[in-house]
Design a protein around this motif. Structure first.
Motif, PDB file in Angstrom:
ATOM      1  N   ILE A  89      37.683  56.315  41.140  1.00  0.00           N
ATOM      2  CA  ILE A  89      38.605  55.262  40.718  1.00  0.00           C
ATOM      3  C   ILE A  89      38.402  54.011  41.559  1.00  0.00           C
ATOM      4  CG2 ILE A  89      41.033  54.607  40.582  1.00  0.00           C
ATOM      5  CD1 ILE A  89      41.658  57.519  39.887  1.00  0.00           C
ATOM      6  N   ARG A  90      38.243  54.198  42.874  1.00  0.00           N
ATOM      7  CA  ARG A  90      38.009  53.046  43.752  1.00  0.00           C
ATOM      8  C   ARG A  90      36.739  52.298  43.334  1.00  0.00           C
ATOM      9  NH1 ARG A  90      41.156  50.415  46.839  1.00  0.00           N
ATOM     10  NH2 ARG A  90      39.425  49.979  48.246  1.00  0.00           N
ATOM     11  N   ARG A  91      35.706  53.046  43.011  1.00  0.00           N
ATOM     12  CA  ARG A  91      34.441  52.413  42.608  1.00  0.00           C
ATOM     13  C   ARG A  91      34.618  51.666  41.293  1.00  0.00           C
ATOM     14  NH1 ARG A  91      31.601  56.776  42.320  1.00  0.00           N
ATOM     15  NH2 ARG A  91      31.385  56.848  44.586  1.00  0.00           N
ATOM     16  N   PHE A  92      35.342  52.238  40.365  1.00  0.00           N
ATOM     17  CA  PHE A  92      35.619  51.585  39.081  1.00  0.00           C
ATOM     18  C   PHE A  92      36.341  50.259  39.318  1.00  0.00           C
ATOM     19  CE2 PHE A  92      37.820  50.670  35.190  1.00  0.00           C
ATOM     20  CZ  PHE A  92      37.120  51.281  34.169  1.00  0.00           C
ATOM     21  N   LEU A  93      37.362  50.267  40.159  1.00  0.00           N
ATOM     22  CA  LEU A  93      38.117  49.049  40.445  1.00  0.00           C
ATOM     23  C   LEU A  93      37.243  48.002  41.124  1.00  0.00           C
ATOM     24  CD1 LEU A  93      41.465  50.638  41.727  1.00  0.00           C
ATOM     25  CD2 LEU A  93      41.057  49.557  39.508  1.00  0.00           C
ATOM     26  N   ARG A  94      36.406  48.446  42.047  1.00  0.00           N
ATOM     27  CA  ARG A  94      35.523  47.506  42.747  1.00  0.00           C
ATOM     28  C   ARG A  94      34.527  46.869  41.790  1.00  0.00           C
ATOM     29  NH1 ARG A  94      31.385  50.594  45.928  1.00  0.00           N
ATOM     30  NH2 ARG A  94      30.486  50.584  43.818  1.00  0.00           N
ATOM     31  N   ASP A  95      33.941  47.680  40.903  1.00  0.00           N
ATOM     32  CA  ASP A  95      32.916  47.158  39.997  1.00  0.00           C
ATOM     33  C   ASP A  95      33.506  46.222  38.949  1.00  0.00           C
ATOM     34  OD1 ASP A  95      31.095  48.640  41.399  1.00  0.00           O
ATOM     35  OD2 ASP A  95      30.895  50.223  39.894  1.00  0.00           O
ATOM     36  N   LEU A  96      34.670  46.567  38.421  1.00  0.00           N
ATOM     37  CA  LEU A  96      35.269  45.711  37.398  1.00  0.00           C
ATOM     38  C   LEU A  96      35.910  44.473  38.005  1.00  0.00           C
ATOM     39  CD1 LEU A  96      35.802  45.538  34.330  1.00  0.00           C
ATOM     40  CD2 LEU A  96      38.038  46.585  34.757  1.00  0.00           C
ATOM     41  N   ALA A  97      36.523  44.618  39.182  1.00  0.00           N
ATOM     42  CA  ALA A  97      37.156  43.515  39.913  1.00  0.00           C
ATOM     43  C   ALA A  97      38.138  42.727  39.039  1.00  0.00           C
ATOM     44  CB  ALA A  97      36.096  42.582  40.487  1.00  0.00           C
ATOM     45  N   PRO A  98      39.154  43.387  38.468  1.00  0.00           N
ATOM     46  CA  PRO A  98      40.127  42.658  37.648  1.00  0.00           C
ATOM     47  C   PRO A  98      41.022  41.776  38.502  1.00  0.00           C
ATOM     48  CG  PRO A  98      40.879  44.893  38.014  1.00  0.00           C
ATOM     49  CD  PRO A  98      39.510  44.815  38.621  1.00  0.00           C
ATOM     50  N   ASP A  99      41.644  40.797  37.872  1.00  0.00           N
ATOM     51  CA  ASP A  99      42.624  39.964  38.565  1.00  0.00           C
ATOM     52  C   ASP A  99      43.941  40.694  38.754  1.00  0.00           C
ATOM     53  OD1 ASP A  99      41.263  37.191  38.691  1.00  0.00           O
ATOM     54  OD2 ASP A  99      40.957  37.829  36.617  1.00  0.00           O
ATOM     55  N   LEU A 100      44.219  41.649  37.880  1.00  0.00           N
ATOM     56  CA  LEU A 100      45.472  42.393  37.951  1.00  0.00           C
ATOM     57  C   LEU A 100      45.247  43.804  37.437  1.00  0.00           C
ATOM     58  CD1 LEU A 100      48.638  42.353  38.381  1.00  0.00           C
ATOM     59  CD2 LEU A 100      48.803  41.765  35.948  1.00  0.00           C
ATOM     60  N   LEU A 101      45.742  44.793  38.164  1.00  0.00           N
ATOM     61  CA  LEU A 101      45.763  46.185  37.710  1.00  0.00           C
ATOM     62  C   LEU A 101      47.147  46.463  37.142  1.00  0.00           C
ATOM     63  CD1 LEU A 101      44.739  49.151  37.587  1.00  0.00           C
ATOM     64  CD2 LEU A 101      45.594  49.400  39.955  1.00  0.00           C
ATOM     65  N   VAL A 102      47.206  46.956  35.901  1.00  0.00           N
ATOM     66  CA  VAL A 102      48.477  47.270  35.247  1.00  0.00           C
ATOM     67  C   VAL A 102      48.463  48.762  34.927  1.00  0.00           C
ATOM     68  CG1 VAL A 102      50.068  46.725  33.367  1.00  0.00           C
ATOM     69  CG2 VAL A 102      48.494  44.963  34.220  1.00  0.00           C
ATOM     70  N   THR A 103      49.340  49.529  35.553  1.00  0.00           N
ATOM     71  CA  THR A 103      49.420  50.961  35.299  1.00  0.00           C
ATOM     72  C   THR A 103      50.686  51.277  34.517  1.00  0.00           C
ATOM     73  OG1 THR A 103      50.439  51.290  37.482  1.00  0.00           O
ATOM     74  CG2 THR A 103      48.057  51.637  37.300  1.00  0.00           C
ATOM     75  N   SER A 104      50.606  52.323  33.719  1.00  0.00           N
ATOM     76  CA  SER A 104      51.705  52.674  32.821  1.00  0.00           C
ATOM     77  C   SER A 104      52.152  54.107  33.079  1.00  0.00           C
ATOM     78  CB  SER A 104      51.250  52.531  31.363  1.00  0.00           C
ATOM     79  OG  SER A 104      52.245  52.989  30.470  1.00  0.00           O
TER      80      SER A 104
END
Length: 382
Positions: A89-104
């Motif tokens: 998950i950390r790698r996914f977040l690093r590679d995509l580099a979104p401006d905002l993470l929205v979890t539901s």
């Protein structure tokens, strides 16, 4: 809907320079949180880019997104628990580099936990209610986990019931909490317009419901309530819109109760606004809800609502609609439905009152303005 493959170098966002929002859903099947995102994204158009991950692979709600919305559906990292999952998950977040993470909801909480370590992405968590395993009460372990993981996040709650939970049981800082009631497109969900021919053959008003066919929605309660009305000689038809794991059991129960001939399981419907207009009465039989979109959509469609007394439904329906609330009991729900089935003028009067209340309380403009501020980092607490 088939999700695009992820390139070997990492997930690819939709092209453009607008802020990129990464949405993590336990499922992107039709549901309240998913419909809300579609409503917001359609209203914002190209103002934001959206990358959507459905952890179960279901992406039905994507069909509600307009062509003008820049979005991509991305598969989640491979399953598997423990530290390896966390690192993926950390790698996914690093590679995509979104401006905002929205979890539901709780089903996406591990993404919020993985985001705690620096470099941390700005995070917004939405909580819309509890599954069947917490219908009777929250699990202490989950309350503690939410308390620890969400302390530094912006947390949005659509219902007053959930706002109290976030304050009193999760004990989150007040500055992190935002109560934003759901809203919807009142021009789309309205009493007049095309309607789908969904009712089974027969006579009498059409009772309808729209729900994922899951245990916590307790559609069996609605079937038993309708069977009681049928035994009393009332003429009506029943339409169940939605799909899910309970469908086979519910079909068998309808036949067993003797209402199979007046009940139609319509499955997933691509135009829900036209589906509501095929109904005369809307019914909600859930064990747990917070601020259900289906009730709002029914109200905006000019329908009277008979419902179990769950979440914020009593507040949503107001004084005119409260006589048709019921405890979580088959007979009580049948009693709430009875006057709406037998009295046409009452149906029309209550339906008009529900439409007026939706216009006064649940226009999407106010909801959208507050979400836009949070998406852009204005009005939050980061």
């Amino acid at each position: 809907m088939t999700m695009p493959a992820v390139p070997a170098r990492g997930p690819s966002p939709p092209p453009g320079s607008a802020p990129l929002l990464l949405h993590i859903f336990p499922t992107f099947a039709i549901g309240g949180a998913q419909v809300r995102l579609a409503t917001l994204a359609n209203r914002f158009g190209p103002r934001f880019r959206h990358a959507i991950v459905a952890l179960d692979g279901r992406t039905d709600c994507a069909e509600r997104l307009d062509p003008a919305v820049p979005f991509v559906l991305l598969p989640a990292p491979p399953p598997g628990g423990g530290p390896a999952r966390f690192l993926r998950i950390r790698r996914f977040l690093r590679d995509l580099a979104p401006d905002l993470l929205v979890t539901s909801n709780w089903g996406a909480i591990e993404w919020a936990a993985a985001n705690l370590l620096p470099p941390r992405i700005r995070h917004l968590h939405t909580e819309d209610g509890f599954g069947p395993d917490e219908a009777a009460g929250q699990k202490p372990r989950r309350m503690l986990f939410r308390r620890l993981v969400l302390r530094h996040s912006t947390v949005v709650l659509p219902s007053l019931t959930l706002l109290r939970a976030a304050r009193e049981t999760w004990r989150l800082p007040e500055r992190r909490l935002h109560h934003i009631p759901n809203g919807l497109d009142l021009a789309r969900f309205r009493p007049d317009g095309p309607r789908l021919p969904l009712a089974p053959p027969g006579e009498g008003p059409v009772i309808g419901t729209v729900a994922r066919l899951r245990a916590e929605k307790n559609l069996a309660r609605l079937l038993r309530a309708c069977a009681a009305l049928h035994r009393d000689g009332l003429a009506f038809r029943l339409v169940v819109i939605g799909d899910g794991p309970e469908e086979g059991r519910l079909r068998a129960l309808a036949a067993e109760l003797g209402i199979g001939g007046i009940t139609r399981f319509a499955g997933h419907v691509s135009d829900p606004a036209a589906a509501y207009r095929a109904m005369d009465v809307f019914a909600l039989s859930s064990d747990t809800e917070q601020m259900p979109f289906s009730v709002m959509e029914a109200m905006a469609s000019g329908l009277p609502v008979a419902s179990t007394d769950v979440g914020d439904v009593a507040t949503m329906l107001g004084e005119e609609g409260r006589p048709f609330l019921a405890p979580k009991d088959d007979r009580a729900l049948a009693a709430a439905l009875r006057p709406l089935v037998t009295d046409g003028p009452l149906r029309h009067r209550i339906g008009a009152a529900m439409r007026a209340r939706a216009e006064a309380e649940y226009d999407e403009a106010a909801m959208a303005a507050r979400y836009a501020a949070l998406f852009e980092g204005r009005g939050g607490s980061e």
